[in-house]
Design a protein around this motif. Sequence first.
Motif, PDB file in Angstrom:
ATOM      1  N   GLY A 106       0.489  -0.991   0.276  1.00  0.00           N
ATOM      2  CA  GLY A 106      -0.637   0.078  -0.097  1.00  0.00           C
ATOM      3  C   GLY A 106       1.251   1.351   0.215  1.00  0.00           C
ATOM      4  N   ILE A 107       1.795   1.354   0.729  1.00  0.00           N
ATOM      5  CA  ILE A 107       2.501   2.548   0.809  1.00  0.00           C
ATOM      6  C   ILE A 107       3.886   2.810  -0.660  1.00  0.00           C
ATOM      7  CG2 ILE A 107       4.627   3.269   1.983  1.00  0.00           C
ATOM      8  CD1 ILE A 107       4.183   1.889   4.686  1.00  0.00           C
ATOM      9  N   MET A 108       4.291   1.380  -1.172  1.00  0.00           N
ATOM     10  CA  MET A 108       4.670   1.703  -2.886  1.00  0.00           C
ATOM     11  C   MET A 108       4.120   2.066  -3.802  1.00  0.00           C
ATOM     12  SD  MET A 108       6.902  -1.716  -2.718  1.00  0.00           S
ATOM     13  CE  MET A 108       6.288  -2.819  -2.831  1.00  0.00           C
TER      14      MET A 108
ATOM     15  N   ALA B 142       3.149   6.149  -3.372  1.00  0.00           N
ATOM     16  CA  ALA B 142       4.197   6.945  -3.847  1.00  0.00           C
ATOM     17  C   ALA B 142       4.327   6.935  -5.061  1.00  0.00           C
ATOM     18  CB  ALA B 142       5.148   6.062  -3.919  1.00  0.00           C
ATOM     19  N   SER B 143       3.687   6.065  -6.600  1.00  0.00           N
ATOM     20  CA  SER B 143       2.584   6.420  -7.529  1.00  0.00           C
ATOM     21  C   SER B 143       2.239   8.331  -8.004  1.00  0.00           C
ATOM     22  CB  SER B 143       2.505   5.122  -7.927  1.00  0.00           C
ATOM     23  OG  SER B 143       1.068   5.782  -7.870  1.00  0.00           O
TER      24      SER B 143
ATOM     25  N   MET C  46       7.404  16.505  -6.731  1.00  0.00           N
ATOM     26  CA  MET C  46       8.204  15.928  -6.420  1.00  0.00           C
ATOM     27  C   MET C  46       7.090  14.339  -6.575  1.00  0.00           C
ATOM     28  SD  MET C  46      10.581  18.084  -3.927  1.00  0.00           S
ATOM     29  CE  MET C  46      11.835  18.729  -4.977  1.00  0.00           C
ATOM     30  N   MET C  47       7.802  13.781  -7.055  1.00  0.00           N
ATOM     31  CA  MET C  47       8.413  11.953  -6.714  1.00  0.00           C
ATOM     32  C   MET C  47       9.154  11.266  -6.519  1.00  0.00           C
ATOM     33  SD  MET C  47       7.340   9.205  -9.828  1.00  0.00           S
ATOM     34  CE  MET C  47       5.468  10.192 -10.000  1.00  0.00           C
TER      35      MET C  47
ATOM     36  N   LEU D 177      18.356   8.376 -19.377  1.00  0.00           N
ATOM     37  CA  LEU D 177      18.232   9.626 -17.677  1.00  0.00           C
ATOM     38  C   LEU D 177      15.976   8.499 -17.821  1.00  0.00           C
ATOM     39  CD1 LEU D 177      18.369  11.602 -19.967  1.00  0.00           C
ATOM     40  CD2 LEU D 177      18.691  12.976 -17.456  1.00  0.00           C
ATOM     41  N   THR D 178      15.930   8.533 -16.337  1.00  0.00           N
ATOM     42  CA  THR D 178      14.628   7.269 -16.366  1.00  0.00           C
ATOM     43  C   THR D 178      14.015   7.843 -15.739  1.00  0.00           C
ATOM     44  OG1 THR D 178      15.207   7.075 -13.933  1.00  0.00           O
ATOM     45  CG2 THR D 178      15.807   5.795 -14.928  1.00  0.00           C
ATOM     46  N   GLU D 179      12.385   7.983 -15.907  1.00  0.00           N
ATOM     47  CA  GLU D 179      11.058   8.561 -15.940  1.00  0.00           C
ATOM     48  C   GLU D 179      10.505   9.428 -14.823  1.00  0.00           C
ATOM     49  OE1 GLU D 179       7.478   6.884 -17.978  1.00  0.00           O
ATOM     50  OE2 GLU D 179       8.812   4.839 -18.102  1.00  0.00           O
ATOM     51  N   SER D 180      11.679   8.096 -13.527  1.00  0.00           N
ATOM     52  CA  SER D 180      11.001   9.428 -12.373  1.00  0.00           C
ATOM     53  C   SER D 180      12.028  10.204 -12.007  1.00  0.00           C
ATOM     54  CB  SER D 180      10.968   7.510 -11.048  1.00  0.00           C
ATOM     55  OG  SER D 180      12.479   7.049 -11.588  1.00  0.00           O
TER      56      SER D 180
END
Length: 670
Positions: A343-345, A348-349, A359-360, A540-543
Motif C-alpha cells: 500500500g505504501i509503495m 508513492a506513484s 516531486m516524486m 535517464l529514468t522516468e522517475s
Amino acid sequence: MTDLSTLVHDKMPLAAWIIDIERSSVPWCNDAAAELLTDSLSDIKSGQRLISEALQKRLSVYIDALSLGDALPFKWPYLAKDGTQYTVSGSVIALGEGRRGLSVEAHPVSVLFKPTPAVMGNMLPAQAITASRLPTQFKSLSVAAFDPNGVYLEASDRFSELFGDIQHIRDLFAVSGAANSFMRRLELKELLSQEIRLSSKKGVRWHKIEVSYHPLTNDIYLLTHDIQEERDHDVALYRLNNYDSLTQLPNRNLLYQQLESALVNARKRQRHFGILYLDLDGFKVINDNFGHRVGDELIQRVAERIKTCIPSRACLYRLGGDEFVVVLENTDSIDELEDIAKGIMQNASDTYPVAKMEMMITASIGIASYPQHADDIDNLLKNADAAMYRAKSTGHNMYFVYENDMADNIDAHLTLGGGLRKAIEEEQFILHYQPKIRLCDEVVVGAEALIRWIHPELGMISPDQFIPLAEESGLILPLGEWVIRRACRQLQEWREAGFAPIKLSVNLSSRQFMQADLVDMVERVLEETGVDSEYFELELTESMLMADAQQSIDKLHGFRKLGLTLSIDDFGTGYSSLAYLKKFPIQTLKIDRSFIHDLGLDCDNDAIVKATIAMANSLNLKVIAEGVETRSQVDALNGYACEEVQGYLFSRPLCGDDFLSYVNGRSAIV
C-alpha cells in the motif's frame, strides 16, 4: 412572629447579637457579644460593614427564603482577639417596619477548622475563616467555603476573580463525572489533595485543589491553585522528548516504549507483532540540490501520506532524517505486513506538491516479525533494517522480508562503504560496454557504458552493491563524473585508433541529475576530451525526470544545446505522462526488460510493446528494447518495427578490448 423584645436580656450565657443585614449594623448585643465583637463594633461605628458585600447578598437570599424563626442552614467560624475560636449560628427574626434580621449566637469550641498544610503556611497561628470575610492572609489565595451539600457560602476575592459567581461546588467541574466522583469523596469527608481540571473564567484549566472540613458544621473549605502553565510546560517538554518536531510523529523514544509493551503482551498471550522499516530513496539528492526547507516539506508530505495508507491500528514513527518505522501489533501473518508495504509503495506513484513543484520519491522497506525473525526488540529492529538495505540495494520502491543471510549483507555493506572513497581516489573502477544492435542488419551501432569496481581484495563488485552506497554517501557525484570523463576518453581513443565512430551512452543517477552544475560539467569534459557530442548519449529514468518535471525540461534543453543525444531508460516502469513526454527534448526510448521477457508469451506485454513502439514512431523517437535473450523476442520486435536491441542474446557487457574484438567479428558498421 418572633418579637425583638423577647430576645433582649442582659445576662445571656452565650455571646449573642442581632444583625440588621440591610443596614449592616448591630442593633443589639449582650455583654459577652460586646466583648467578643469589640473590634468589629468599632468598625461599624466608623461606617465600615460588619460583613462583606458578597456575604450580605447571600444572607439576604437566605432571609427572604426562610420563615421567621427558621435557622440558617449553615454555620460559620469566628476567631476572637484572644485566640478563642467560636462557631456562629443564626435564625431569622423580625426587626420591624417589615424588615428582617438575624439573631446569632457564638459557641466557643476548642478547634473550629483544621486547614491543610498548604493553607496553614499562609495563616497566622490559630487563624480561621471569620463570619464576615476570609482572613486578610487569604486575600491573595483562591479559597472558598461551601456547606456540606456543596452550596456556596463565601470566597476570597481571588477565588471570585478566577471562577466568577458560582452557586454550587459542582459548577467548578468541567466534567459531570468528575463532579460526581468529587461529591462522593466529600460525603466520606476525605481530606483531598489532587490535580484536576476546573472551569474558570479563563476556560477549562488544570488546578491543584486541597479540601478541609469544619469539625462541627462539616462546611467544606476548598483551596485551589492554577497549575495550567506547569502542565503546559510538562506537556511541551514531553512532546519535545517524545515527538518529532517536523512531522509531529512519535519518535524513537515512544517507538521503544511501544515495542517493549508489544513484546510483553505478545509473550504473555502468545501473539505476533511486526515492524516495517522505511528509508526514502534518493532523499539526500533533494536536500543537497533544493535545500533543507524543501526537503523538510517533502518529509512532511510523505509522513502525511503514509499515515493515510496504513491501518488505523498501526503506529507510524519517525526515527529522524528520512527513516520511518511502522508497528503493527497482533498480526496474523507476514502477509498482513506485506500488504501494508504494498500500500505504501502504491501510494508513492502519485507526486508530492512541494515548493510549487511536483516531486516524486519512493521508499525501500524492510519487514521483520516477532517471534519469527527475532525474540527481542534490538534484533527485531536490526533485522528489519537489514531487510530494508536488501530492498535498497536491489532497487527503489521495493520491500523485502528478513532472511537469515541479510545480517551478513549489512556487514558487507558497511565494509564496502568504508572503502568506496578510497576506491574513487585510486580509480579502482573500469567501464564495460554492452553492444547495441541495429535489428535490420544486426550491426553494432552503439554501446552502453557500465561501471565495475575491481576491489583489490574482494575482486569484481557488482554495481548493485556499491551504487546505493555511493548514492547515500554523496560519492555518486565524483563517481558519476569519473564515468562520464572515462567514457569520453574511450570514445576519443577509439576514434584516434581509426575505429569507425559509434554512439556511447552513460546512465545518470537521480542524485547526479539533480546536480546544479551538471550541464556545465559535461560541457567541460567534452571540451577537455575533444569528443564530438553527436556520439555521446545520456540515459535517464522516468522517475528521475518526473521528480521535478519543469527543471528537468530546462536541464534537458541545456544538454541538447551541447548536441548530446538523450534517452529515457527503463521506459514503462516510471510514471511520466504523455503530456510531459512531448515536452521532454529526447530522441530515444528504451523499453524496460520486464516487458521484453515474456514477449510472445504474454498478450498484455505484446500489446504494451507494440503500442509503445507505435507511439514512439509517431513522435519521431527511436526505440531500443533491452534485455533481449531469445530469437523469438527478436522476431516479435522486428514485426513491431523496433529499431535497436540490447541484451545477452548478442553480448554481455565487455571490457574495452573484448568489445572491439566483438565489433570486428561482426559485419562492418554502416
